[in-house]
Design an enzyme around this catalytic site. Structure first.
Site, mmCIF file in Angstrom:
data_model
loop_
_atom_site.group_PDB
_atom_site.id
_atom_site.type_symbol
_atom_site.label_atom_id
_atom_site.label_comp_id
_atom_site.label_asym_id
_atom_site.label_seq_id
_atom_site.Cartn_x
_atom_site.Cartn_y
_atom_site.Cartn_z
ATOM 1 N N MET B 1 50.979 41.356 38.202
ATOM 2 C CA MET B 1 51.181 41.455 39.581
ATOM 3 C C MET B 1 50.352 42.475 40.311
ATOM 4 S SD MET B 1 52.420 38.436 39.961
ATOM 5 C CE MET B 1 54.053 37.871 40.874
ATOM 6 N N CYS B 2 50.317 42.381 41.706
ATOM 7 C CA CYS B 2 49.615 43.496 42.459
ATOM 8 C C CYS B 2 50.313 43.682 43.605
ATOM 9 C CB CYS B 2 48.135 43.044 42.817
ATOM 10 S SG CYS B 2 47.561 42.405 41.244
ATOM 11 N N GLN B 3 49.736 44.564 44.509
ATOM 12 C CA GLN B 3 50.338 44.905 45.767
ATOM 13 C C GLN B 3 49.286 44.662 47.020
ATOM 14 O OE1 GLN B 3 53.530 47.276 46.840
ATOM 15 N NE2 GLN B 3 54.472 46.941 44.906
#
Lengths: 254, 254
Positions: B1-3
């Site tokens: 996942m990322c931001q």
């Protein structure tokens, strides 16, 4: 008008030395002070730095000069605006995606009436003749080929398209998809090949030298393409008007 | 996942404060260390900085933090790879041109099986589900509209497309064409509006504060959108799953 700088190599190489001389022409040794840009391919990816400030004083240009990014295909440009105001949208190089690859383009010259883009799937964001012509080239390629053709076929198609554009004005350009770098001469374009035995090179635009024998391996090969020669002690080859070269692994391919 | 991090303003504003906190999550306060990127619209033009190094240690990120570029629409991303290796081609944000405008996109989430791109005019260069989904969105928009529709129509179309993608996995995203910034929440997305009276803000991820009353004018308005709140003394609004907001001039538009 503007100036072009390209590099194509057989191993990832930094362009710090050439860029150091080239950027002086963006406001110091020459008048191309209406912005500058540089694009580095790294694998299929592409990094671009653009600025509407003169390359000789732009903080981003200073960062690029000091940070040795390595790439096998680089295109840089310093701008002297002919068509389109000084703005980021009008700053070369331009980039589009076609057939799942990035294409990078920069132009030196002037096309008073570039060809129509009616029904083109690529449209310019800015107001330069250069980006307009780039969109036309990609749109023509997309109509001719559903996927990227073999290099020789691509080169022949680009030569035909370049001929059409050259008939409309001055059209020196550099184009790369990260695998090959195409250089088209309309009026002014020079290149040299650096390979073993490497020697000392001295810049035209600032008193900086580098001994490439100290920073290279014997199999390295680098083609540097520029509007005007960047060094004063190497032999640059002047391209002929109408000539299109396709550089792969640091040398012109057949 | 990322931001994700986005900013939309009514006057060109720098993102130095927010980016300072955000980049700490790329290897220091959180694990999103597989590259980062940021895109700044300036007029119709767009500047992008991308790196596959962690944002907390990338020299380019340090340059961006120290160089206050002003923009009305910014999208940034720090990556924790789920699909696709760590490389420049897989680094968000992604950019394409449609209708003569640049479109910038970044994604947080995972789409195990994104929709088919058969006959899509946009194709991914890298191997992420994110760039694949972006190409699908633009291709769908290009099929529906021959030129950029009014904002409300565009928002409705994007809401429909986002719903399709959200059914296939986690699909938080930020998208901008330089005029508006669209934010879609699938699981996690927060925002706040900074406007007069401006106060002191303190970052979550590093002990840095800024008194916005000292660096703003009374009519300034800035929307900041982030996966997780960036400050610990301001009220962030959590978006609802399935919600799509369209930010213009620093606030959500109707």
């Amino acid at each position: 008008m503007c100036q072009l700088l390209g590099m194509n190599c057989n191993v990832p190489t930094d362009i710090v030395f050439s860029f150091e001389g080239f950027r002086q022409r963006g406001g110091l040794t020459d008048q191309h002070s209406d912005g500058w840009g540089i694009a580095f391919f790294e694998g299929d990816g592409c990094r671009m730095f653009l600025d509407y400030l003169p390359s000789v004083s732009s903080p981003i240009a200073e960062f690029v000069r000091a940070y040795p990014l390595k790439s096998t295909n680089v295109i840089a440009h310093i701008r002297k605006a002919t068509q389109g105001q000084v703005s980021l949208a009008n700053t070369h190089p331009f980039r589009r995606e076609l057939w799942g690859r990035y294409w990078i383009f920069a132009h030196n010259g002037n096309l008073p009436e570039p060809p129509s883009l009616t029904s083109s799937r690529f449209l310019p964001v800015g107001s330069t003749d250069s980006e307009h012509a780039f969109c036309w080239i990609l749109s023509e390629l997309a109509q001719r080929f559903v996927s990227c053709p073999p290099l020789a076929v691509l080169k022949q198609a680009l030569a035909e398209l370049a001929q059409v554009l050259m008939a409309l004005g001055t059209f020196n350009f550099l184009l790369s998809n990260g695998s090959a770098l195409f250089a088209h001469c309309s009026t002014d374009l020079h290149y040299l090949i650096r390979q073993a035995p490497f020697t000392l090179a001295h810049l035209n635009d600032t008193d900086v030298s580098i001994d490439f024998s100290e920073v290279t391996s014997k199999n390295d090969r680098v083609a540097v393409i520029a509007t005007q020669p960047l060094t004063d002690n190497e032999t640059w080859i002047k391209m002929a008007p109408g000539e299109l070269l396709c550089f792969v692994d640091g040398m012109p391919s057949a």
